[in-house]
Design an enzyme around this catalytic site. Sequence first.
Site, short mmCIF file in Angstrom:
data_model
loop_
_atom_site.label_atom_id
_atom_site.label_comp_id
_atom_site.label_asym_id
_atom_site.label_seq_id
_atom_site.Cartn_x
_atom_site.Cartn_y
_atom_site.Cartn_z
N SER A 186 6.68 -4.52 11.16
CA SER A 186 5.36 -3.93 11.58
C SER A 186 5.70 -3.41 13.31
O SER A 186 6.56 -2.64 13.62
CB SER A 186 4.15 -4.56 11.45
OG SER A 186 3.00 -3.92 11.65
N HIS A 245 2.13 -3.68 2.88
CA HIS A 245 2.63 -3.95 4.26
C HIS A 245 2.68 -5.74 4.24
O HIS A 245 3.54 -6.07 5.12
CB HIS A 245 1.38 -3.76 5.23
CG HIS A 245 2.10 -3.82 6.77
ND1 HIS A 245 2.93 -3.10 7.12
CD2 HIS A 245 1.71 -4.42 7.82
CE1 HIS A 245 3.40 -3.12 8.56
NE2 HIS A 245 2.44 -4.11 8.74
#
Length: 660
Positions: A521, A634
Site C-alpha cells: 500500500s 487490498h
Amino acid sequence: MSLQKRPIAADDIKHIAVVSEPHISEEGTKYAFVQKHAGEEDIYYSHIYIQHLTDDKPVQWTFGEVQDHSPQWAPDGSELLFLSARSGSTQIWLMSSAGGEPRQYTNIKGGITEAAWAPDSQSIAFIASVDSEAGLMEDSTQEEKKPLEPVLVNRLKYKSDTKGLHDKTRQHAALLDLRSNKTTLLTKGPFDHFGLSWASDSKRLAFSANRNEDEDKSAVVDLFVLHLETEELEKMTESTGIFTMANWSGDGKYLAAIGHELEYADATINQVWIINSRTKENTCMTLKWDVQIGDAAIGDVRSSHPNPGPVWSRDQKHIYFLASERGSTGLYQMDMLGEIEAVHEEENHLFGFSYHAAKDFFIAGISDPSNPGDFFEIQRKAEAHVRLTDVNNEFLKKVDISIPEPLSFKAEDGWEIQGWLMRPAQFEEGQQYPLVLEIHGGPHAMYANTFFHEMQYLAARGYAVLYINPRGSHGYGQSFVDAVRGDYGGKDYTDLMSAVDYVLQSYSFIDGSRLGVTGGSYGGFMTNWIVGHTNRFKAAVTQRSISNWLSFQGVSDIGFFFTEWELKSSLPDSPEELWNFSPLKYIKHVSTPLLIMHGEQDLRCPIEQGEQFFIGLKKLDKTVEFLRFPRSNHELSRGGPPVLRIHRLEHMAEWFNRYL
C-alpha cells in the site's frame, strides 16, 4: 536455534490460532470469545469459545466449517448471541447460556453486520444491508439468478475494496423483538449507519452515520440518538468531524465517543469526547494528551478486530479506552477532569478488552512479538495479570522465534525515529546476513510490539529484518503523524534511509551489499519510490502499490479525496504535482530487480497501478516480474485466501533468495 525447534514456515498461518472479541457475562464468572484459524485454499473458520474464570482452559461451544463471531451475553444472562453465516448469509443466532444447539433468529436478505442486546434483554438491535425502496426482506433459500445487465453508476462513492461495486442497499438499523419475533426497520434513506449502543432504559439507541445531503463528498460522521417510542432521530454532533464507537453512561445522560474534527484530514489523531445527551454539549477530554486514541498497531495474523470504544465505570467517574504510543497499544483510564493513567502499559499490543463494571475487572487480549495473542484477567489494583489462555502453546513449542530488538536513532533533521531489528532465526556470531527493510502501509498506522508472521518467516529464511515507524506513523503525536502530508517521498524517505545507515553502522553482522526492501500500500508506493531514487538495494518486492497518482485519483475507492488530503494536490488543480509524486515518473532510474505483487480485485490500490509500473519497466528492459493474485483485494496479506497468502510469502522469499 534449539535442536527441538524448526524455522517458521509460510504455511504456518494455518497453524496459528487467532483469538479476539472477549465478552464477559453479566454475573462476571465467565467470558465468551472468538477463535479463528485458516483452513485450506480460501477458507477461514471461527468458533465461539467459553471460559469460566475458575477453569484452566476454555471450552469450544460452536463447531463446523463455519464463521461464527461477535458473541454477546444477554444482560439477563439467559442467552448468548452471535453472528454466523452458517445458513448462507450472516444472521443472528442464539444459544442458551447453559449450552446446546444454536438457533437462528433472523433471515434478512443482504445479511447482518452487527448486533446489540437491549439492556432489558427483550430485543436486539442490528445493522443490515437493506434496499431502502424494498425495506427488510427475507433471504430466499434458493439462490436467485440475476439477469445479465449493466451497472449504472451515479454516485461518487460507487465502490469499496471490501464490498466491490455498490448496489442499492445501505446499512440500516433494525430491531428484533424477541417476544413477537418480529423485525422492524428503524432508519431509512440513502445513508449508512453503524456502531449501535443502547441506553440503559432500552428506549434510546445511539449510532454513527453521515446523513448529510453531500455525504458522497463529505467525510464527516455524526452521532445520532434514536428515541424508539417516538421515532425521533436526534443529531448529537454538528458535522464538524468523525465521531464513532459511542457508549452510554449508566445514568443515560452522557455518551463517550472516539473522534476528531478533521483538523489534519485523515492524519488527525483520535480523541475521547463526552457528549451530553440532553444539551448536546460536546467536550474533548484528551486534548492535552498528544497520543492516538485506539489501536493503531498493524500485523498480519489479525485484522479488523473490533474496538469496544470508551467504556464507563459503574460510578461514572472513569472512562476506559485503548491508546497507541511508541509501538505499543495499552489500556488507560481517564477521570472527568481529563487526568489519564495507565491500567496496562507495557511493550506489547493490547488488541481488545471487555470490562465488567460491577466487579471492576477486565478481560484483555494481549499479543507480543513472541506470541500471536492470548487473554488475561486484569484487576486494576493488582500488580500482576492472570493468564487465562495459551491457545498457541503447541505451535510455539515447535518453532524458533526471533525476538525483535528495539532501536532508536536520529533522522537527518534530528527527529527521533523508533524501530526494530530482527536477527535471522539461525543467527551465528561472526556471520554476515542480508537485510530486508519492511515498510508499513497507511501511512497513518504503527509497527508495534506484536506478532508478525511475515517478518518471522523472513527471519527464518536467513534475513535480518528492519522495520521502523517513519514520520507519518501513529504513536508519536500529532505533529509526527501529520509531517508526511504533502511530502511523500521526502523526509519519510530519508527516515528510512537513515534507518538503514544506522543499522549498518551499529550491527556488524549485516552485509551492506545485500539489502532488500518491501512494503504494501503506502509501503508499496515507498518501495517504488526507493528503487527510482537509489540503487543501494539489490532486490525489491512491491505489494498492492501506487505508481501513478494521476490515475490513482480516479480509480481508487478513496482516490477522489486521498490525494487532496495526503499529497495536498489534485486534478485538475495541480496535475504536475501529482506526477512529481508518482514513482512512474522515475522508472528510467530503476536498476533494482523488482517483483510486483498485486491482487486482481484490489480497489484501494487497483491493479492498474502495478500494471503501469510493470509495463513501463519491462519496456525499458528492466529486471521485473509481475505476480497477480486472483480473488484478492487490498487485504491479501492479512485476510486473503490462505493458499494465496502462502504463495505470496514463498514468492517474496524466492525473489530475495535469487538476488540477495
